[in-house]
Design a protein around this motif. Structure first.
Motif, PDB file in Angstrom:
ATOM      1  N   LYS A 109     -17.673  21.597 -11.406  1.00 34.80           N
ATOM      2  CA  LYS A 109     -16.421  20.884 -11.674  1.00 34.80           C
ATOM      3  C   LYS A 109     -16.695  19.506 -12.272  1.00 34.80           C
ATOM      4  CE  LYS A 109     -12.253  19.195  -9.340  1.00 34.80           C
ATOM      5  NZ  LYS A 109     -11.563  19.080  -8.021  1.00 34.80           N
ATOM      6  N   SER A 110     -17.721  18.822 -11.761  1.00 34.19           N
ATOM      7  CA  SER A 110     -18.073  17.501 -12.279  1.00 34.19           C
ATOM      8  C   SER A 110     -18.506  17.589 -13.741  1.00 34.19           C
ATOM      9  CB  SER A 110     -19.183  16.871 -11.436  1.00 34.19           C
ATOM     10  OG  SER A 110     -18.767  16.678 -10.103  1.00 34.19           O
ATOM     11  N   GLY A 111     -19.274  18.641 -14.077  1.00 34.02           N
ATOM     12  CA  GLY A 111     -19.699  18.830 -15.461  1.00 34.02           C
ATOM     13  C   GLY A 111     -18.523  19.059 -16.391  1.00 34.02           C
ATOM     14  N   LEU A 112     -17.546  19.854 -15.945  1.00 32.73           N
ATOM     15  CA  LEU A 112     -16.360  20.102 -16.761  1.00 32.73           C
ATOM     16  C   LEU A 112     -15.495  18.850 -16.889  1.00 32.73           C
ATOM     17  CD1 LEU A 112     -15.320  23.664 -15.539  1.00 32.73           C
ATOM     18  CD2 LEU A 112     -16.413  23.042 -17.705  1.00 32.73           C
ATOM     19  N   GLN A 113     -15.479  18.023 -15.849  1.00 33.21           N
ATOM     20  CA  GLN A 113     -14.739  16.760 -15.934  1.00 33.21           C
ATOM     21  C   GLN A 113     -15.322  15.871 -17.021  1.00 33.21           C
ATOM     22  OE1 GLN A 113     -14.997  15.211 -11.948  1.00 33.21           O
ATOM     23  NE2 GLN A 113     -13.109  16.201 -11.279  1.00 33.21           N
TER      24      GLN A 113
ATOM     25  N   CYS B 241     -25.610  19.343 -15.431  1.00 33.55           N
ATOM     26  CA  CYS B 241     -26.122  19.081 -16.779  1.00 33.55           C
ATOM     27  C   CYS B 241     -25.895  20.269 -17.700  1.00 33.55           C
ATOM     28  CB  CYS B 241     -27.617  18.737 -16.715  1.00 33.55           C
ATOM     29  SG  CYS B 241     -28.001  17.185 -15.862  1.00 33.55           S
ATOM     30  N   VAL B 242     -26.193  21.463 -17.210  1.00 38.94           N
ATOM     31  CA  VAL B 242     -26.056  22.668 -18.034  1.00 38.94           C
ATOM     32  C   VAL B 242     -24.591  22.923 -18.387  1.00 38.94           C
ATOM     33  CG1 VAL B 242     -26.308  25.185 -18.063  1.00 38.94           C
ATOM     34  CG2 VAL B 242     -28.171  23.755 -17.206  1.00 38.94           C
ATOM     35  N   VAL B 243     -23.697  22.789 -17.404  1.00 40.05           N
ATOM     36  CA  VAL B 243     -22.268  23.021 -17.654  1.00 40.05           C
ATOM     37  C   VAL B 243     -21.754  22.050 -18.710  1.00 40.05           C
ATOM     38  CG1 VAL B 243     -19.965  22.795 -16.641  1.00 40.05           C
ATOM     39  CG2 VAL B 243     -21.737  24.049 -15.421  1.00 40.05           C
ATOM     40  N   TYR B 244     -22.119  20.779 -18.581  1.00 39.94           N
ATOM     41  CA  TYR B 244     -21.648  19.817 -19.571  1.00 39.94           C
ATOM     42  C   TYR B 244     -22.232  20.106 -20.948  1.00 39.94           C
ATOM     43  CZ  TYR B 244     -21.301  15.828 -22.563  1.00 39.94           C
ATOM     44  OH  TYR B 244     -21.068  15.051 -23.676  1.00 39.94           O
ATOM     45  N   VAL B 245     -23.555  20.252 -21.021  1.00 39.95           N
ATOM     46  CA  VAL B 245     -24.210  20.425 -22.322  1.00 39.95           C
ATOM     47  C   VAL B 245     -23.694  21.668 -23.035  1.00 39.95           C
ATOM     48  CG1 VAL B 245     -26.409  21.011 -23.412  1.00 39.95           C
ATOM     49  CG2 VAL B 245     -26.305  19.120 -21.783  1.00 39.95           C
ATOM     50  N   VAL B 246     -23.594  22.781 -22.329  1.00 43.43           N
ATOM     51  CA  VAL B 246     -23.156  24.028 -22.967  1.00 43.43           C
ATOM     52  C   VAL B 246     -21.710  23.918 -23.429  1.00 43.43           C
ATOM     53  CG1 VAL B 246     -22.676  26.483 -22.587  1.00 43.43           C
ATOM     54  CG2 VAL B 246     -24.807  25.479 -21.732  1.00 43.43           C
ATOM     55  N   SER B 247     -20.828  23.432 -22.555  1.00 44.80           N
ATOM     56  CA  SER B 247     -19.406  23.343 -22.923  1.00 44.80           C
ATOM     57  C   SER B 247     -19.176  22.325 -24.038  1.00 44.80           C
ATOM     58  CB  SER B 247     -18.564  22.984 -21.696  1.00 44.80           C
ATOM     59  OG  SER B 247     -18.997  21.765 -21.108  1.00 44.80           O
ATOM     60  N   ALA B 248     -19.831  21.172 -23.960  1.00 44.74           N
ATOM     61  CA  ALA B 248     -19.674  20.157 -25.006  1.00 44.74           C
ATOM     62  C   ALA B 248     -20.246  20.652 -26.333  1.00 44.74           C
ATOM     63  CB  ALA B 248     -20.356  18.854 -24.584  1.00 44.74           C
TER      64      ALA B 248
END
Length: 222
Positions: free
Chosen positions: A16-20, A96-103
Motif C-alpha cells: 500500500k505504501s508503494g502504491l501511495q 520498492c518493487v511495487v513503486y518501481v514497477v507501477s511507476a
C-alpha cells in the motif's frame, strides 16, 4: 498462523505504501502536464509530452526518495508492531518493487502516448535509473538508521542535491543528451546499458545486504 498473519500484514502495509508513492508521482505528473501548457493552444495535445518529461524526472527521483522517507521511517515502526527483522527487510523490498514497477508502467505508457512509439533505449535507460536510484535510497536509509541525526542530515543533503541536479539536467540538457545518445551506434548503446544495468543490480544487492545487516543489530527505541 501468527507468523503468516505478520507476513500478510507486512505485505499489505508495504504494498500500500508503494502504491501511495506511485499515486503521488502520478499527481505531480498530471499537474505538471497541464500546468506547463496553460498558455498553449494545444493544451491536451501537448499534455503527454510535458507529463512524460516531468514524470520521468520525478519518478526516478522518487525511486530514491521513497526508500529514504518510507523505509527509513517505517522499518522501526514495523518492528515495534511485532514484525520480524527478516520480514521487515523483505517488506521494504516489496515497497520498492511495487513503486518501481507501477511507476515504470505509467511512464512507458506516457512515453508511447507522447511519441506514438515505444523507445527501447530510453525505456531501458529509465529502468536502469530506477534500480540505481532505489539502491542509493536504501543505502541512505541504512546510513540514517546507523548514524542517527548525522546520517539523516547526509541523506537530506544528498536528496536535495539529486533533486536539483535532476531538474537542472532534465530541463537544461535533455535534448543534448538524447541527441548524443542517438549519434552513438546502437550496439554500443546497448552494451553501455547492459554494463550500467549490471552495476545497478549489484549496487541494489549490496543495499539489501547492508539493510539486512543493519536491521540485525538495530534496536527499536521506546
Amino acid at each position: 498462523m501468527a507468523e503468516s498473519r505478520i507476513i500478510k500484514r507486512n505485505v499489505r502495509f508495504w504494498g500500500k505504501s508503494g502504491l501511495q508513492l506511485t499515486g503521488m508521482m502520478l499527481i505531480f505528473m498530471v499537474v505538471y502536464g497541464f500546468l506547463f501548457n496553460m498558455g498553449s493552444s494545444r493544451v491536451f495535445g501537448d499534455f503527454w509530452k510535458t507529463a512524460y518529461f516531468y514524470g520521468g524526472i520525478i519518478s526516478v527521483l522518487f525511486a530514491m526518495i521513497g526508500p529514504v522517507s518510507y523505509v527509513g521511517s517505517y522499518l522501526p515502526l514495523t518492528l515495534s508492531f511485532g514484525s520480524g527483522r527478516r520480514e521487515a527487510v523483505f517488506g521494504a523490498q516489496i515497497f520498492c518493487v511495487v513503486y518501481v514497477v507501477s511507476a515504470y508502467i505509467i511512464l512507458v505508457f506516457a512515453g508511447i502516448m507522447s511519441s506514438g512509439k515505444f523507445n527501447g533505449k530510453l525505456n531501458a535507460l529509465i529502468a536502469v535509473l530506477f534500480i540505481f536510484m532505489t539502491a542509493v535510497g536504501q543505502l541512505i536509509s541504512v546510513a540514517q538508521m546507523h548514524f542517527g541525526i548525522k546520517g539523516m542530515i547526509i541523506g537530506i543533503v544528498i536528496v536535495v542535491l539529486c533533486m536539483v541536479g535532476g531538474f537542472v539536467t532534465g530541463i537544461g540538457f535533455i535534448d543534448q543528451i538524447m541527441a548524443w545518445i542517438n549519434r552513438i551506434q546502437t550496439n554500443v548503446v546497448w552494451t553501455l546499458l547492459a554494463i550500467a544495468a549490471i552495476v545497478s543490480i549489484a549496487l541494489y544487492a549490496v543495499s539489501v545486504m547492508a539493510l539486512f545487516r543493519e536491521m540485525r543489530h538495530y534496536e527499536v527505541k521506546a
